[in-house]
Design a protein around this motif. Structure first.
Motif, PDB file in Angstrom:
ATOM      1  N   UNK A  80       0.825  -1.206   0.000  1.00 27.26           N
ATOM      2  CA  UNK A  80       0.000   0.000   0.000  1.00 27.26           C
ATOM      3  C   UNK A  80       0.859   1.256   0.000  1.00 27.26           C
ATOM      4  N   UNK A  81       0.441   2.219  -0.820  1.00 27.44           N
ATOM      5  CA  UNK A  81       1.131   3.502  -0.935  1.00 27.44           C
ATOM      6  C   UNK A  81       0.120   4.632  -0.769  1.00 27.44           C
ATOM      7  N   UNK A  82       0.643   5.842  -0.534  1.00 26.02           N
ATOM      8  CA  UNK A  82      -0.241   7.004  -0.399  1.00 26.02           C
ATOM      9  C   UNK A  82      -0.457   7.715  -1.724  1.00 26.02           C
ATOM     10  N   UNK A  83       0.058   7.190  -2.818  1.00 28.00           N
ATOM     11  CA  UNK A  83      -0.132   7.755  -4.140  1.00 28.00           C
ATOM     12  C   UNK A  83       0.350   6.774  -5.182  1.00 28.00           C
ATOM     13  N   UNK A  84       0.452   7.240  -6.426  1.00 24.23           N
ATOM     14  CA  UNK A  84       0.881   6.338  -7.503  1.00 24.23           C
ATOM     15  C   UNK A  84       2.061   6.908  -8.301  1.00 24.23           C
ATOM     16  N   UNK A  85       2.757   7.871  -7.712  1.00 24.22           N
ATOM     17  CA  UNK A  85       3.918   8.447  -8.387  1.00 24.22           C
ATOM     18  C   UNK A  85       5.208   7.835  -7.839  1.00 24.22           C
ATOM     19  N   UNK A  86       6.332   8.154  -8.468  1.00 27.63           N
ATOM     20  CA  UNK A  86       7.612   7.553  -8.080  1.00 27.63           C
ATOM     21  C   UNK A  86       8.005   7.890  -6.648  1.00 27.63           C
ATOM     22  N   UNK A  87       7.504   9.015  -6.137  1.00 27.06           N
ATOM     23  CA  UNK A  87       7.867   9.410  -4.781  1.00 27.06           C
ATOM     24  C   UNK A  87       6.809   9.044  -3.748  1.00 27.06           C
ATOM     25  N   UNK A  88       5.853   8.207  -4.119  1.00 32.05           N
ATOM     26  CA  UNK A  88       4.816   7.788  -3.168  1.00 32.05           C
ATOM     27  C   UNK A  88       5.447   7.048  -2.000  1.00 32.05           C
ATOM     28  N   UNK A  89       4.845   7.208  -0.825  1.00 30.50           N
ATOM     29  CA  UNK A  89       5.344   6.564   0.383  1.00 30.50           C
ATOM     30  C   UNK A  89       4.688   5.210   0.600  1.00 30.50           C
ATOM     31  N   UNK A  90       5.486   4.238   1.003  1.00 27.68           N
ATOM     32  CA  UNK A  90       4.979   2.926   1.396  1.00 27.68           C
ATOM     33  C   UNK A  90       4.322   3.061   2.762  1.00 27.68           C
ATOM     34  N   UNK A  91       3.024   2.713   2.860  1.00 28.99           N
ATOM     35  CA  UNK A  91       2.301   2.961   4.111  1.00 28.99           C
ATOM     36  C   UNK A  91       1.727   1.713   4.754  1.00 28.99           C
ATOM     37  N   UNK A  92       1.770   0.556   4.086  1.00 23.63           N
ATOM     38  CA  UNK A  92       1.220  -0.618   4.743  1.00 23.63           C
ATOM     39  C   UNK A  92       1.106  -1.814   3.818  1.00 23.63           C
ATOM     40  N   UNK A  93       0.390  -2.823   4.301  1.00 26.06           N
ATOM     41  CA  UNK A  93       0.170  -4.059   3.557  1.00 26.06           C
ATOM     42  C   UNK A  93      -1.276  -4.505   3.723  1.00 26.06           C
TER      43      UNK A  93
END
Length: 243
Positions: A80-93
């Motif tokens: 899971x990420x907070x967005x869909x760009x290259x700099x999106x943060x990994x936030x969970x599973x």
């Protein structure tokens, strides 16, 4: 995995503090690209976007971008990420299992797994970039499924709670929404406007699966935490028979 150019960029999280990588780290990264395997990540090619809230905390809501691997007909694994760009943060599973696999879980374990029928039939779970007809087929496989989701970083603001600059505290167990009107309207409207994900045609298209829908455990878990909501067709609690 490159996104379909038709998919709108969605960059929503904070930029973590820290120094630029530097020359040495850049060289290491390039060497890793050439010499190391990324095989475990190769099949995380199913992209869906939905909304989560912290279990028991109805005001702590966020948008979550899932990149999932189809393990088999009964299980998906998602990062899971907070967005869909290259700099999106990994936030969970999130782990997603079929109704059949859910039925094999110990009773005490089931309390950690949320139901998915509302996400399907409300049109709130979307697969950006797919034509509605193909997206509908994907959602058909999620009818009656369950997810176990842990967020390790709340990198976007949630109501009055500011974004965290770093992943702080313990992982938090997330829950699904199970009635119309539970998702914060501003959050819902913002995602739909930015990503062109109108739920109405999705509801209409997915209605063909309503006769498959079974009552699910956990539908009523947070029912009383929200007000001004209404039932979603196909969504019924297995314990009390209520939507």
């Amino acid at each position: 995995m490159p996104l379909n150019p038709a998919v709108a960029n969605r960059s929503t999280g904070v930029v973590p503090p820290g120094r630029p990588g530097g020359f040495e780290l850049a060289l290491l990264d390039r060497g890793a690209d050439v010499l190391q395997t990324t095989a475990p990540l190769a099949r995380f090619d199913v992209y869906v976007v939905g909304f989560h809230c912290v279990k028991g905390e109805p005001d702590l809501q966020m948008e979550a971008h899932h990149f999932c691997k189809v393990v088999n007909a009964d299980m998906l694994q998602c990062v899971l990420f907070d967005g869909n760009t290259r700099d999106a943060n990994l936030i969970g599973i999130e782990y997603i299992v079929s109704e059949a696999l859910y039925g094999t879980l110990p009773e005490e374990e089931r309390a950690a797994w949320h139901p998915h029928n509302h996400e399907v039939f409300s049109g709130e779970l979307v697969a950006p970039g797919l034509p509605v007809a193909i997206e509908t087929e994907l959602m058909g496989h999620l009818v009656n499924s369950y997810g176990k989701t842990w967020h390790t970083w709340h990198s976007t603001a949630m109501g009055e709670h500011p974004a965290q600059p770093l992943p702080l505290g313990d992982p938090m167990l997330m829950w699904s929404f199970n009635r119309e009107g539970e998702v914060d309207e501003a959050l819902r409207r913002d995602r739909n406007a930015a990503m062109h994900t109108d739920p109405e045609p999705r509801k209409a298209s997915r209605a063909k699966y309503l006769d498959r829908a079974h009552p699910q455990q956990g539908v009523g878990t947070m029912r009383d935490a929200f007000s001004g909501t209404s039932p979603t067709p196909g969504v019924v609690d297995a314990q009390d028979g209520r939507p």
